[in-house]
Design a protein around this motif. Structure first.
Motif, PDB file in Angstrom:
ATOM      1  N   ALA A 372      -2.571  -2.087 -16.439  1.00 29.36           N
ATOM      2  CA  ALA A 372      -2.479  -2.415 -15.016  1.00 29.36           C
ATOM      3  C   ALA A 372      -1.946  -1.218 -14.227  1.00 29.36           C
ATOM      4  O   ALA A 372      -1.105  -0.456 -14.727  1.00 29.36           O
ATOM      5  CB  ALA A 372      -1.578  -3.624 -14.811  1.00 29.36           C
ATOM      6  N   ALA A 373      -2.431  -1.084 -13.002  1.00 32.30           N
ATOM      7  CA  ALA A 373      -2.033   0.045 -12.168  1.00 32.30           C
ATOM      8  C   ALA A 373      -0.532   0.088 -11.955  1.00 32.30           C
ATOM      9  O   ALA A 373       0.078   1.173 -11.966  1.00 32.30           O
ATOM     10  CB  ALA A 373      -2.753  -0.019 -10.821  1.00 32.30           C
ATOM     11  N   ILE A 374       0.103  -1.069 -11.781  1.00 30.11           N
ATOM     12  CA  ILE A 374       1.536  -1.099 -11.513  1.00 30.11           C
ATOM     13  C   ILE A 374       2.319  -0.610 -12.722  1.00 30.11           C
ATOM     14  O   ILE A 374       3.351   0.076 -12.587  1.00 30.11           O
ATOM     15  CB  ILE A 374       1.983  -2.515 -11.075  1.00 30.11           C
ATOM     16  CG1 ILE A 374       3.411  -2.460 -10.524  1.00 30.11           C
ATOM     17  CG2 ILE A 374       1.847  -3.519 -12.206  1.00 30.11           C
ATOM     18  CD1 ILE A 374       3.831  -3.739  -9.814  1.00 30.11           C
ATOM     19  N   LEU A 375       1.845  -0.932 -13.933  1.00 27.20           N
ATOM     20  CA  LEU A 375       2.513  -0.458 -15.150  1.00 27.20           C
ATOM     21  C   LEU A 375       2.338   1.051 -15.295  1.00 27.20           C
ATOM     22  O   LEU A 375       3.303   1.769 -15.622  1.00 27.20           O
ATOM     23  CB  LEU A 375       1.947  -1.182 -16.371  1.00 27.20           C
ATOM     24  CG  LEU A 375       2.491  -0.726 -17.730  1.00 27.20           C
ATOM     25  CD1 LEU A 375       4.002  -0.958 -17.794  1.00 27.20           C
ATOM     26  CD2 LEU A 375       1.781  -1.457 -18.872  1.00 27.20           C
ATOM     27  N   ARG A 376       1.132   1.544 -15.059  1.00 23.59           N
ATOM     28  CA  ARG A 376       0.897   2.993 -15.144  1.00 23.59           C
ATOM     29  C   ARG A 376       1.775   3.740 -14.154  1.00 23.59           C
ATOM     30  O   ARG A 376       2.342   4.788 -14.468  1.00 23.59           O
ATOM     31  CB  ARG A 376      -0.575   3.324 -14.871  1.00 23.59           C
ATOM     32  CG  ARG A 376      -1.552   2.765 -15.887  1.00 23.59           C
ATOM     33  CD  ARG A 376      -2.895   3.484 -15.825  1.00 23.59           C
ATOM     34  NE  ARG A 376      -3.459   3.531 -14.492  1.00 23.59           N
ATOM     35  CZ  ARG A 376      -4.223   2.589 -13.970  1.00 23.59           C
ATOM     36  NH1 ARG A 376      -4.515   1.495 -14.683  1.00 23.59           N
ATOM     37  NH2 ARG A 376      -4.728   2.708 -12.759  1.00 23.59           N
ATOM     38  N   PHE A 377       1.880   3.189 -12.944  1.00 24.83           N
ATOM     39  CA  PHE A 377       2.657   3.883 -11.912  1.00 24.83           C
ATOM     40  C   PHE A 377       4.134   3.960 -12.297  1.00 24.83           C
ATOM     41  O   PHE A 377       4.730   5.046 -12.287  1.00 24.83           O
ATOM     42  CB  PHE A 377       2.523   3.163 -10.568  1.00 24.83           C
ATOM     43  CG  PHE A 377       3.482   3.666  -9.529  1.00 24.83           C
ATOM     44  CD1 PHE A 377       3.279   4.891  -8.916  1.00 24.83           C
ATOM     45  CD2 PHE A 377       4.613   2.926  -9.187  1.00 24.83           C
ATOM     46  CE1 PHE A 377       4.174   5.374  -7.967  1.00 24.83           C
ATOM     47  CE2 PHE A 377       5.510   3.407  -8.238  1.00 24.83           C
ATOM     48  CZ  PHE A 377       5.284   4.630  -7.635  1.00 24.83           C
ATOM     49  N   PHE A 378       4.751   2.825 -12.606  1.00 20.92           N
ATOM     50  CA  PHE A 378       6.186   2.825 -12.873  1.00 20.92           C
ATOM     51  C   PHE A 378       6.533   3.616 -14.124  1.00 20.92           C
ATOM     52  O   PHE A 378       7.535   4.345 -14.157  1.00 20.92           O
ATOM     53  CB  PHE A 378       6.711   1.394 -12.974  1.00 20.92           C
ATOM     54  CG  PHE A 378       6.931   0.744 -11.639  1.00 20.92           C
ATOM     55  CD1 PHE A 378       7.948   1.177 -10.797  1.00 20.92           C
ATOM     56  CD2 PHE A 378       6.102  -0.280 -11.206  1.00 20.92           C
ATOM     57  CE1 PHE A 378       8.151   0.597  -9.556  1.00 20.92           C
ATOM     58  CE2 PHE A 378       6.298  -0.873  -9.972  1.00 20.92           C
ATOM     59  CZ  PHE A 378       7.324  -0.431  -9.146  1.00 20.92           C
ATOM     60  N   ALA A 379       5.712   3.510 -15.150  1.00 20.76           N
ATOM     61  CA  ALA A 379       5.990   4.252 -16.384  1.00 20.76           C
ATOM     62  C   ALA A 379       5.853   5.754 -16.160  1.00 20.76           C
ATOM     63  O   ALA A 379       6.727   6.543 -16.558  1.00 20.76           O
ATOM     64  CB  ALA A 379       5.049   3.781 -17.496  1.00 20.76           C
TER      65      ALA A 379
END
Length: 410
Positions: A372-379
């Motif tokens: 998911a985009a949100i996981l890629r971003f925060f990580a």
């Protein structure tokens, strides 16, 4: 005037629009026209707050604007479409007017003594009023040129295909969320620099400005890298839903990537522009602003045809660099102690940290590609920021020791 001339203005602002789209734009202008009255009330209240050294609320006004705009887009974008921008701005304007009226309320309560003295006010005969008007005139020219430039950018975007203006506007919402923090920090510095200038302490004024510029550049470099490298994820998280297509998300990402190069030059623009205001000089910043806008227009025309929206926003970054460099150069006319030496001292650490930040972001994003985009971003953002902070840590320790030593000596 706005209500009566809405359609002709729409044709000027977006000459490539057909009659139907021009009529829609005219409708938006008519919706926005009454807000001018609210802007006037808000400006008075903001002036009162500034006069009483309540700078933070005024300079942070873009933060609630971006938050409200994003919230309305997220919650109602699927139903309202592009009209979510209009609704969000209307809500923000109303909230803003009420909020600043509440904050400035106690300064509007005139005491009995002040009421008696109102009749003695000389108005335009007061030399302070005349000086204020003289300082305001260049600011008015500079801001007018800035907004004309914004409209030219939108006109160029309107010729790039359907949805391009909306994508540029959505990218600007994300961009403004970052620049609001830079402007807020610069304004806090402004109050201290102005006090130092008024007290005749040139060394303190220059030291504050130079250290603030170095600190803000160091803080916002990883933000710039994150916005550039993770612009697709940021655009997807913020707007990737409802009628917003993958093409629209890609357009917003391109706009944000182009804007990301302007964060560090914006620090120079804001810090050294405010230093000149502290010396009562608004003419040179105005000239610098006009020069940067001419640069922006030229590069926008040249780059937009090949790079689309990214070309327009990257041209904005080039213009911001021109503005920042010119502001620094002209500020030294007032104080020769102004310099970029603290920033130059931090530059090797920043370069190493920035490289590590970008490398970690790309590695983490590749490792979890498909998530998911949100996981890629925060990580990726957390990993990149941690790598940057680790490399900058020795410099931070040295700076803290130096500040502690200066306080002890004082």
């Amino acid at each position: 005037i706005l209500l009566a001339a809405a359609y002709p203005l729409a044709r000027v602002l977006a000459p490539s629009y057909d009659r139907e789209n021009a009529a829609k734009l005219a409708r938006y202008l008519r919706i926005y026209a009454p807000l001018v009255v609210l802007f006037a009330f808000t400006a008075v209240n903001q002036g009162l707050l500034n006069a009483n050294k309540r700078f933070v609320a005024v300079e942070a006004r873009s933060i609630p604007q971006s938050v409200i705009m994003i919230a309305v887009i997220v919650l109602g974008g699927s139903v309202l479409g592009a009209d979510a921008l209009v609704v969000g701005f209307l809500i923000y304007t109303l909230v803003n007017t009420v909020w600043f009226r509440v904050l400035a309320g106690k300064y509007l309560r005139t005491s009995g003594t002040a009421k008696k003295s109102i009749g003695t006010i000389t108005g335009f005969g007061d030399p302070l009023v005349r000086r204020l008007l003289a300082m305001s005139a260049p600011l008015l020219v500079g801001y007018s040129a800035y907004y004309v430039n914004q409209q030219i950018n939108k006109s160029l975007a309107s010729g790039l295909g359907a949805g391009s203006v909306t994508e540029l506007s959505y990218g600007a919402v994300l961009f403004n969320l970052v620049t609001a923090f830079i402007a807020s920090f610069a304004s806090i510095m402004f109050s201290y620099v102005t006090s130092a200038i008024a007290g005749g302490d040139e060394g303190k004024a220059s030291g504050l400005a130079n250290r603030t510029a170095a600190l803000l550049c160091a803080v916002f470099l990883p933000v710039s890298i994150i916005c550039f490298a993770l612009s697709p994820e940021i655009a997807d998280i913020a707007f990737g839903r409802g009628e917003f297509t993958d093409k629209n998300v890609a357009g917003v990402a391109a706009a944000l990537a182009g804007y990301s190069f302007s964060f560090l030059p914006l620090v120079l623009q804001e810090v050294y522009g405010r230093v000149q205001y502290g010396y009562g000089d608004t003419r040179r910043p105005m000239i610098n602003s006009v020069a940067s806008i001419v640069c922006n227009i030229l590069f926008s025309v040249l780059l937009s045809q090949r790079f689309g929206i990214a070309g327009i926003t990257f041209a904005c970054s080039i213009a911001t660099l021109v503005y920042g460099v010119l502001n620094f150069a002209t500020s030294r006319r007032h104080n020769r102690a102004l310099s970029l030496r603290p920033l130059a001292y931090a530059a090797p650490f920043m370069a190493a940290g920035g490289g590590a930040c970008l490398g970690v972001i790309n590695f983490v994003r590749s490792a979890i590609e498909g998530r998911a985009a949100i996981l890629r971003f925060f990580a990726a953002a957390a990993g990149g920021a941690a790598a940057y902070a680790l490399i900058m840590l020795p410099l931070a320790i040295i700076a803290l020791k130096k500040i502690k030593k200066e306080k002890t000596s004082d």
